[in-house]
Design a protein around this motif. Sequence first.
Motif, PDB file in Angstrom:
ATOM      1  N   HIS A 141      -0.892  -0.487   2.697  1.00 18.05           N
ATOM      2  CA  HIS A 141       0.238  -1.312   2.241  1.00 18.05           C
ATOM      3  C   HIS A 141      -0.104  -2.013   0.922  1.00 18.05           C
ATOM      4  N   HIS A 145       1.484  -1.694  -3.021  1.00 16.38           N
ATOM      5  CA  HIS A 145       1.902  -2.679  -4.029  1.00 16.38           C
ATOM      6  C   HIS A 145       1.214  -2.389  -5.361  1.00 16.38           C
ATOM      7  N   HIS A 151       8.643  -4.047  -0.796  1.00 19.55           N
ATOM      8  CA  HIS A 151       8.899  -3.990   0.646  1.00 19.55           C
ATOM      9  C   HIS A 151      10.194  -3.240   0.991  1.00 19.55           C
TER      10      HIS A 151
HETATM   11 ZN   LIG Z   1       3.469  -6.561   1.083  1.00 21.43          ZN
END
Ligand SMILES: [Zn+2]
Length: 230
Positions: A141, A145, A151
């Motif tokens: 995750h 980014h 998101h």
């Molecule tokens: Zn995040």
Amino acid sequence: MVTTPWTSTNDSFDANFRNTIAIPLTVWIVRGPFNDQRQHAIEACIRTSAIWQNERIGVIFSPFEIRDATADPQAASHFAFPNGDLGDVVWAPLRTDIGFVAGRLNIYWVDTVNGATTSGWSNFGNQIAMGRNSGDELLSHETGHAFSLTHVDGNANFNQENVMHSASNTRQFLTEGQLFRAHVNTGSILNATYNARPGEPTRSCNFSANTAECPASQRRLWADGGFPAN
Ligand SMILES: [Zn+2]
């Protein structure tokens, strides 16, 4: 890029895949015990690499380096990493006090991130902070980014199985719309930090963009769990 002069009948074009992009990585173990957190970092990187492999992102960690910062006299002052959205005022001290290798992603394994040992944070650049008890899939995750992805929460085309859901321990899928952004967005570390695609086209596709230049984030060439190809 391949020129595609589409006709009204079936068209086929040959495209050569590029070589896998190998990105050098440095992990700093700030909060020990070193051997335990070294193993934790290795397992998180293995999980992330497996997700990347399954999702055909075309990126691997290589070479992979872990540095022991637990004996650094300034380590303890970085055990509690704050909210990473406060800006470089919270990221710069990690670079100056703990260390930083320019031109690559640097991951700092601390104790807490924004108050929780299970949290992580990315600066959407070449620094990530990881909590002591963070799940292995969380690194996929945070690197998402770093690849410019945002998101997916609350969007009906995604669920908690997507890597970019903010609260999940079942992250495993990336859509092809997300892979596209990871590779072509100018802000992705693949371009901004690694310059891994010199001379190749770049874009600035946000999450909701859906144009000829920016295929939709939910665009799938292959199914993702309950979501069919589309
Ligand atoms: Zn995040």
